[in-house]
Design an enzyme around this catalytic site. Structure first.
Site, PDB file in Angstrom:
ATOM      1  N   ARG A 135      -6.359  -7.288   9.339  1.00 34.07           N
ATOM      2  CA  ARG A 135      -5.873  -6.678  10.624  1.00 34.07           C
ATOM      3  C   ARG A 135      -6.784  -5.455  10.557  1.00 34.07           C
ATOM      4  NH1 ARG A 135       0.238  -5.033  11.300  1.00 34.07           N
ATOM      5  NH2 ARG A 135       0.293  -4.472   8.976  1.00 34.07           N
ATOM      6  N   ARG A 184       6.088  -3.743   0.762  1.00 34.57           N
ATOM      7  CA  ARG A 184       6.663  -3.772   2.075  1.00 34.57           C
ATOM      8  C   ARG A 184       7.593  -5.125   2.227  1.00 34.57           C
ATOM      9  NH1 ARG A 184       1.480  -2.851   5.375  1.00 34.57           N
ATOM     10  NH2 ARG A 184       2.580  -3.637   7.149  1.00 34.57           N
ATOM     11  N   LYS A 199       4.875  -8.985  15.223  1.00 32.97           N
ATOM     12  CA  LYS A 199       5.831  -8.325  16.001  1.00 32.97           C
ATOM     13  C   LYS A 199       5.121  -7.313  17.006  1.00 32.97           C
ATOM     14  CE  LYS A 199       7.851  -6.060  12.597  1.00 32.97           C
ATOM     15  NZ  LYS A 199       7.010  -6.615  11.381  1.00 32.97           N
ATOM     16  N   ARG A 201      -5.252  -0.080   8.435  1.00 29.93           N
ATOM     17  CA  ARG A 201      -4.000   0.913   7.943  1.00 29.93           C
ATOM     18  C   ARG A 201      -4.013   1.194   6.564  1.00 29.93           C
ATOM     19  NH1 ARG A 201       1.036  -1.720  11.032  1.00 29.93           N
ATOM     20  NH2 ARG A 201       1.978  -1.081   9.101  1.00 29.93           N
ATOM     21  N   ARG A 247      15.994  -1.501  11.020  1.00 35.60           N
ATOM     22  CA  ARG A 247      15.212  -1.982   9.779  1.00 35.60           C
ATOM     23  C   ARG A 247      16.191  -1.879   8.492  1.00 35.60           C
ATOM     24  NH1 ARG A 247       9.529  -1.597  10.811  1.00 35.60           N
ATOM     25  NH2 ARG A 247       8.433  -2.188   9.235  1.00 35.60           N
TER      26      ARG A 247
END
Ligand code: AP5
Length: 220
Positions: free
Chosen positions: A127, A172, A13, A161, A88
């Site tokens: 990431r 998540r 996203k 992160r 969300r």
């Protein structure tokens, strides 16, 4: 255009939002990035959000909706925006509808990025994001920075992160399936959903998204 981007964690996203926002000339509004900016400034909102984010849970609606509303009311968002990570859950979607109704505005599309779960796990594990601006996103294999650990855009330090640990990612994903996926049906009832595959080279996905949005606009 007013667009909502939806998809599981790691769907791409943020990666796509930066490119689409630039091509469409609208601001990219990411509630995750807004929370992370508050965390790095150590604001009260940042401290509150961090406790929820680190556990892989949603930050409470009241503060999230207020923060998103405030950002959407900035002058640069007058003629459109690309929402990434908001709404969300269904109550946030209802709050957004109310907000748009009050301003006599409507959404143009909800772009749903589809990606298999095993790919999500690989993407999140590799990431790396920039300390200066969490919208500068890299991957140790798929989207390597020129110099390891350094952001190509601004020279900032790249880091992993806190919520990208395996356990938190699992949580998540569960939160995505139970709380976020229902908004797809909510928006299908409004005939706004455009689904594309988020697999393949980043630029090809951007092209796929632009074409799907164009078709959606032409069909209205
Ligand atoms: P948020 O920051 O929104 O995280 P997310 O939705 O979990 O999504 P991610 O940022 O993990 O993934 P992405 O889809 O943006 O993927 P990316 O482009 O980085 O939210 C974080 C937390 O904040 C939430 O858990 C919650 O606590 C809180 N929060 C936020 N909004 C909220 C709200 N509205 N209400 C309540 N709480 C809220 O890509 C991932 C990786 O893959 C990157 O390394 C990238 O380089 C790579 N990649 C991207 N595309 C490709 C490709 N095509 N091929 C190969 N690799 C690729």
């Amino acid at each position: 255009m007013r667009i909502v981007l939806v998809g599981p964690p790691g769907a791409g996203k943020g990666t796509q939002a930066v490119r689409l926002a630039e091509k469409l000339g609208i601001p990219h509004i990411s509630t995750g990035d807004l929370f992370r900016a508050n965390i790095s400034r150590q604001t009260e909102l940042g401290k509150l959000a961090k406790s929820y984010m680190d556990a892989g849970n949603l930050v409470p609606d009241e503060v999230t909706i207020a923060m998103a509303k405030d950002r959407m009311e900035q002058p640069d968002a007058e003629n459109g925006f690309l929402l990434d990570g908001f709404p969300r859950n269904v109550s946030q979607a209802e709050a957004l509808d109310e907000l748009l109704r009050d301003e006599h505005m409507t959404l143009d599309a909800v772009l749903d990025l589809e990606v298999p779960e095993e790919e999500v796990v690989k993407r999140i594990a590799g990431r790396r994001i920039c300390r200066n601006d969490s919208s500068h996103v890299f991957h140790v294999t798929y989207s390597k920075p020129e110099q390891e650990g350094v952001c190509d855009v601004c020279g900032g330090e790249l880091y992993q992160r806190d919520d990208d640990s395996e356990d938190t990612v699992r949580k998540r994903l569960e939160v995505y399936h139970t709380q976020t996926e229902p908004i797809i049906d909510y928006y299908k009832a409004q005939e706004l959903v455009v689904t594309i595959s988020s697999l393949g080279p980043v630029d090809e996905i951007t092209q796929r998204a632009l074409e799907a949005l164009k078709r959606e606009k032409a069909g209205k």
